[in-house]
Design a protein around this motif. Structure first.
Motif, short mmCIF file in Angstrom:
data_model
loop_
_atom_site.label_atom_id
_atom_site.label_comp_id
_atom_site.label_asym_id
_atom_site.label_seq_id
_atom_site.Cartn_x
_atom_site.Cartn_y
_atom_site.Cartn_z
N LEU A 49 10.69 -0.83 1.25
CA LEU A 49 9.28 -0.17 1.10
C LEU A 49 9.72 1.25 1.02
O LEU A 49 9.12 1.86 0.23
CB LEU A 49 8.46 -0.38 2.45
CG LEU A 49 7.91 -1.68 2.67
CD1 LEU A 49 7.41 -1.89 4.25
CD2 LEU A 49 6.93 -2.19 1.72
N LYS A 50 10.81 1.75 1.42
CA LYS A 50 11.09 3.08 1.04
C LYS A 50 11.50 3.30 -0.45
O LYS A 50 11.19 4.34 -0.95
CB LYS A 50 12.48 3.45 1.87
CG LYS A 50 12.87 5.23 1.97
CD LYS A 50 13.95 5.26 2.81
CE LYS A 50 14.34 6.82 2.79
NZ LYS A 50 15.45 7.04 3.65
N ALA A 51 12.32 2.21 -1.07
CA ALA A 51 12.78 2.26 -2.35
C ALA A 51 11.33 2.42 -3.20
O ALA A 51 11.46 2.77 -4.30
CB ALA A 51 13.69 1.37 -2.46
N GLY B 128 7.12 7.63 -6.73
CA GLY B 128 6.97 9.02 -6.62
C GLY B 128 6.23 9.32 -5.11
O GLY B 128 5.72 10.39 -5.11
N SER B 129 6.29 8.38 -4.26
CA SER B 129 5.69 8.79 -2.98
C SER B 129 6.65 8.63 -1.92
O SER B 129 8.12 8.45 -2.11
CB SER B 129 4.85 7.53 -2.60
OG SER B 129 3.56 7.80 -3.43
N LYS B 130 6.31 8.82 -0.69
CA LYS B 130 7.41 8.90 0.43
C LYS B 130 6.93 7.74 1.38
O LYS B 130 8.03 7.53 2.00
CB LYS B 130 6.96 10.23 1.32
CG LYS B 130 7.19 11.39 0.42
CD LYS B 130 7.21 12.66 1.58
CE LYS B 130 7.47 13.92 0.49
NZ LYS B 130 7.86 14.92 1.21
N ARG B 131 5.70 7.08 1.33
CA ARG B 131 5.64 6.21 2.25
C ARG B 131 4.96 4.89 1.76
O ARG B 131 3.95 4.74 1.20
CB ARG B 131 4.66 6.69 3.47
CG ARG B 131 4.64 5.73 4.55
CD ARG B 131 3.98 6.52 5.75
NE ARG B 131 3.40 5.58 6.51
CZ ARG B 131 2.34 4.75 6.77
NH1 ARG B 131 1.41 5.05 5.85
NH2 ARG B 131 1.93 3.97 7.62
N ALA B 132 5.31 3.65 2.11
CA ALA B 132 4.84 2.35 1.76
C ALA B 132 4.75 1.46 2.95
O ALA B 132 5.59 1.42 3.74
CB ALA B 132 5.71 1.68 0.51
N ASP C 20 1.03 -1.37 -0.09
CA ASP C 20 -0.01 -0.12 0.01
C ASP C 20 0.86 1.07 -0.15
O ASP C 20 1.66 1.48 0.88
CB ASP C 20 -1.06 0.01 1.31
CG ASP C 20 -1.97 1.28 1.12
OD1 ASP C 20 -1.30 2.29 0.77
OD2 ASP C 20 -2.93 1.01 1.95
N VAL C 21 0.84 1.78 -0.99
CA VAL C 21 1.74 3.30 -1.13
C VAL C 21 0.89 4.51 -1.39
O VAL C 21 0.06 4.51 -2.20
CB VAL C 21 2.71 3.08 -2.55
CG1 VAL C 21 3.59 4.24 -2.49
CG2 VAL C 21 3.49 1.79 -2.59
N ASP C 22 0.77 5.07 -0.30
CA ASP C 22 -0.10 6.25 0.11
C ASP C 22 -1.35 5.84 -0.35
O ASP C 22 -1.84 6.78 -1.25
CB ASP C 22 0.48 7.36 -0.66
CG ASP C 22 1.79 8.02 0.00
OD1 ASP C 22 1.95 7.58 1.23
OD2 ASP C 22 2.67 8.59 -0.67
N GLY C 23 -1.93 4.75 0.15
CA GLY C 23 -3.66 4.53 -0.32
C GLY C 23 -3.60 3.81 -1.62
O GLY C 23 -4.87 3.39 -1.91
N GLN C 24 -2.77 3.49 -2.29
CA GLN C 24 -2.74 2.85 -3.80
C GLN C 24 -2.11 1.43 -3.81
O GLN C 24 -1.17 1.45 -3.29
CB GLN C 24 -2.33 3.63 -4.83
CG GLN C 24 -2.32 2.87 -6.10
CD GLN C 24 -1.83 3.90 -7.06
OE1 GLN C 24 -1.03 4.78 -7.07
NE2 GLN C 24 -2.00 3.35 -8.51
N LEU C 25 -2.55 0.41 -4.03
CA LEU C 25 -1.96 -0.95 -4.24
C LEU C 25 -0.93 -0.98 -5.20
O LEU C 25 -1.33 -0.50 -6.46
CB LEU C 25 -2.99 -1.96 -4.07
CG LEU C 25 -3.79 -2.41 -2.96
CD1 LEU C 25 -4.64 -3.57 -3.19
CD2 LEU C 25 -3.20 -2.33 -1.70
#
Length: 181
Positions: free
Chosen positions: A96-98, A104-108, A78-83
């Motif tokens: 998860l960071k990579a 293009g997100s910050k958190r997974a 889940d990357v900022d609410g998107q699978l």
């Protein structure tokens, strides 16, 4: 244009090449159907799955006598609410960071297992990046490109598919990135 694939092993009766593969009762999965419909060259490798095993990818590598760097596990995050689907070698771990940076997100975080199963249509340990119920953005670890072929889940435990990494990337509309931790 169909390309033939030179197998990296001695073909066995259960192996299939290309889209004209004969169907074996119980062996057809959405992943295999997607490959057959696309005309992509591939080979099927079946092995006996141990129901007590939880390291599914390492089990496949051992059963098929492969280097773990060539066997890729399919993970759903889940990357900022998107699978998002991540394919990484079973010899390593997903960063998860990579992965977040690659899209293009910050958190997974790892997706809820039940949500991953519902969304992909596959059970854990058998999630394939191909033929998913809902097509998800996919990132393949760039180490896949170091191999002429890689192995991915065929859509059930005990079934792996050998495919060229370039073909997997094209079929899933994936991007590559260094996502191993």
């Amino acid at each position: 244009m169909r390309r033939s694939m030179e197998p990296s092993y001695e073909p066995r009766p259960t192996d299939r090449f290309g889209p004209v593969a004969a169907k074996k009762k119980g062996a057809s999965t959405p992943a295999l159907m997607a490959l057959q419909q696309s005309g992509t060259a591939f080979a099927v490798h079946e092995y006996s799955h141990d129901p007590n095993e939880t390291a599914f990818g390492l089990e496949a590598a051992k059963a098929l006598r492969l280097e773990p760097e060539r066997v890729f596990k399919t993970l759903v995050a889940d990357v900022d609410g998107q699978l998002v689907v991540a394919c990484v070698p079973v010899s390593g771990q997903l960063s998860l960071k990579a992965l977040a940076a690659a899209v293009g997100s910050k958190r997974a975080v790892m997706a809820d297992p039940k949500l991953a199963e519902r969304t992909t249509g596959y059970v854990l340990g058998g999630i394939s990046p191909l033929g998913q119920r809902k097509s998800l953005p996919t990132i393949v670890d760039d180490s896949a490109l170091h191999h002429s072929t890689i192995f991915i889940s065929g859509g059930r435990r005990g079934l792996d598919i050998e495919v060229r990494p370039e073909d997997l990337i094209a079929l899933t509309k994936a991007r590559t990135a260094p996502i191993q931790g």
